[in-house]
Design a protein around this motif. Structure first.
Motif, mmCIF file in Angstrom:
data_model
loop_
_atom_site.group_PDB
_atom_site.id
_atom_site.type_symbol
_atom_site.label_atom_id
_atom_site.label_comp_id
_atom_site.label_asym_id
_atom_site.label_seq_id
_atom_site.Cartn_x
_atom_site.Cartn_y
_atom_site.Cartn_z
ATOM 1 N N SER A 1 73.218 -25.117 1.306
ATOM 2 C CA SER A 1 73.739 -25.143 -0.057
ATOM 3 C C SER A 1 74.055 -23.724 -0.550
ATOM 4 C CB SER A 1 72.716 -25.822 -0.968
ATOM 5 O OG SER A 1 73.229 -25.969 -2.262
ATOM 6 N N ARG A 2 73.157 -22.781 -0.245
ATOM 7 C CA ARG A 2 73.411 -21.389 -0.613
ATOM 8 C C ARG A 2 74.633 -20.844 0.120
ATOM 9 N NH1 ARG A 2 68.428 -17.783 -1.865
ATOM 10 N NH2 ARG A 2 67.014 -19.236 -2.851
ATOM 11 N N PHE B 1 77.210 -22.464 1.017
ATOM 12 C CA PHE B 1 78.360 -22.993 0.291
ATOM 13 C C PHE B 1 78.572 -22.221 -1.011
ATOM 14 C CE2 PHE B 1 80.048 -26.017 -2.891
ATOM 15 C CZ PHE B 1 81.296 -26.230 -2.324
ATOM 16 N N GLY B 2 77.471 -21.968 -1.728
ATOM 17 C CA GLY B 2 77.543 -21.226 -2.992
ATOM 18 C C GLY B 2 78.148 -19.843 -2.822
#
Lengths: 354, 354
Positions: A269-270, A272-273
């Motif tokens: 997720s990070r 992607f962030g």
């Protein structure tokens, strides 16, 4: 077709829809062939190289199904254009960096390319999405036959096809499969897997073949030996070991989900962030983060994003592609800014749709 | 008022609207006072502590304007509740960790608090948003007068107010300003600034006062000496040096924008990206990233987000606040997940509105 028209498209092998495509990026086979009437490349004069080039142009023109094949005179291309073709895996670094008459033919779907005057007079390459060596073998065999009707290849009764480098003598064939193995890397099992492969006579290479570093958890696994086995046996040898590695990777992914799902989710997720918000980013970091996101999508940890999008970003964020898409040449620092902008645009657009 | 009701609100000092609030978080003054009729805390019996506590309850009750003041019997609060009040800067760590009768009064806007039986019998604290020492001084002076009408403070003709620790004797006053100095940290000038401040008799501390580490580029600057200067002089001493530091920070920001705007933009944008996408995050990393985002907003590098939102997140993502907001106690690992969720919700909501 102009080279610029290729830029915005994607080769067939990037469809991401082939068998086992969550782990297998592409199945590739290449054949090395030389014309019997000419010396090997290292002993060729420039006139010889031109004659070889001409012989293949004629041979290709004689094949009816190839009438809309794309041709690039690599010798006349600038550095950026040559790099573009390397990034796209249509030509090798070797062909890009050589000098003198050399060229490449590519079919419109980018499933195959014919490199003229690389290490050998001809290198045929077929590339399919996912794990599909049989289809790749059938296609390359047909290409070999089609060309063989119009040119005479150097062939020895006992040794088989003769090649510039003795390691390719015999079948002249290399079967290679590109795998995405992030979980084996995270769980630190990758070295063990590679040692086993080497004992089986298989080679492990990075994203761009021989001598290239493994980046973004992508690895090419291929046969080392080309002599003493039939083509079908070589396809079988590689084809049999790949499912075992796929299984290892799946087990490692299952282990990660079971033991540290939250940490894994956090990691992807990070990644992607950062891809969505970076204002400047190197190609190496991009590759690394896209690799995490790719795994995240395949493990159901990232929604609203599809593998073909990520596969496309892998290719399009490379230095030459970025410049081709933008239509200007850019220094490294400006490319890093342009890359960040490209990623933002394409990743945010995707998520906004949902 | 119950402690839970405070959780979702924000103290006045977090408004983020005071003068110079892009750099100055808050202006704080505290006074140390002791009742003449009782020994200092270290020599108090539990009966003495209770009598001191009672004396101040009566004194506070006698002040007409304070009739809706909030009272917490700190001794009867659990660890989590006491930690909550520390995070909110309404009580000190010392009061939280002491034993025996002790309490705190807080006004509804959280501009002041009266700690009973801390290091001294009474610690009065006033906290204002931004750089506003004059207003803080006027308010605390009025509070001191209001209480002085109803209790008799230990006062020596020559020494001034008597305190448990000799470093507070005289005015019993500490004037401190909390500053956000990310650019001085990035440009590595912060140590130099601190050395100059120390030479001027000023102390530099972290987010939670004495002995605490500087985190997230937040620094408290305060007077060391309380004796031999009048209250007004002390306010003036700190008040004169702060604009100089603000100016240094502004120069450092201007330098960064000029010399490396892209890198700076990248840094703050990625910080925002990670805060929006992390699935588990520690309070220390949160503080660090929010600090970058705060600077980014103030430098116009991040849009659609406001300082009060960030200030609120600084407070609400702390361990005890998170648990109070969630209504349950959580272990560290679960808090880190809860914190990530809280950040996602509050940061994404903001950006979705635009």
């Amino acid at each position: 077709m102009k080279l610029e028209e290729l830029a915005d498209r994607c080769g067939e092998w990037l469809r991401g829809s082939g068998p086992q495509s969550d782990i297998v990026i592409s199945s590739r086979i290449r054949l090395a062939r030389n014309l019997a009437a000419f010396p090997f490349i290292r002993r060729c004069s420039e006139a010889d190289r031109q004659a070889v080039d001409r012989a293949f142009r004629d041979a290709v023109a004689a094949v009816e199904e190839w009438k809309d094949i794309i041709f690039f005179d690599v010798n006349s291309l600038g550095t950026l254009d040559r790099q573009f073709l390397v990034e796209r895996q249509l030509i090798s670094r070797e062909l890009s960096e050589a000098s003198g008459a050399r060229s490449v033919f590519v079919d419109r779907h980018e499933t195959f390319s014919l490199m003229i005057n690389e290490e050998d007079h001809l290198r045929v390459q077929v590339m399919h999405s996912g794990l599909d060596l049989t289809a790749a073998w059938e296609q390359i065999s047909a290409i070999d036959d089609a060309l063989g009707k119009n040119v005479s290849f150097a062939f020895h009764q006992r040794l088989g096809y003769l090649t510039a480098c003795p390691t390719n003598v015999g079948t002249g064939m290399r079967v290679s499969v590109m795998l995405h193995l992030p979980a084996l890397v995270i769980t630190q099992q990758i070295e063990k897997v590679f040692r086993s492969l080497q004992k089986m006579g298989l080679a492990v290479r990075g994203l761009y073949g021989e001598g290239s570093q493994a980046m973004g958890d992508f690895y090419q696994i291929s046969n080392q030996i080309t002599l003493g086995s039939s083509e079908v046996d070589l396809v079988k040898q590689v084809g049999e070991v790949i499912p075992v590695i796929i299984d290892y990777e799946r087990q490692a992914r299952a282990f990660l989900v079971k033991e540290s799902r939250k940490d894994l989710h956090d990691r992807v997720s990070r990644a992607f962030g950062i891809l969505c918000t970076a204002q400047t980013i190197s190609s190496e970091e991009t590759l690394h983060l896209l690799s995490s996101v790719r795994m995240g999508i395949n493990m159901g940890l990232i929604q609203d994003l599809e593998i073909p999008t990520i596969n496309k970003l892998f290719i399009h964020t490379q230095p030459a592609h970025l410049q081709k898409l933008r239509g200007i040449t850019l220094e490294t620092a400006d490319r890093n800014v342009e890359r960040a902008l490209y990623l933002q645009t394409h990743l945010r657009k995707r998520t906004d749709q949902n």
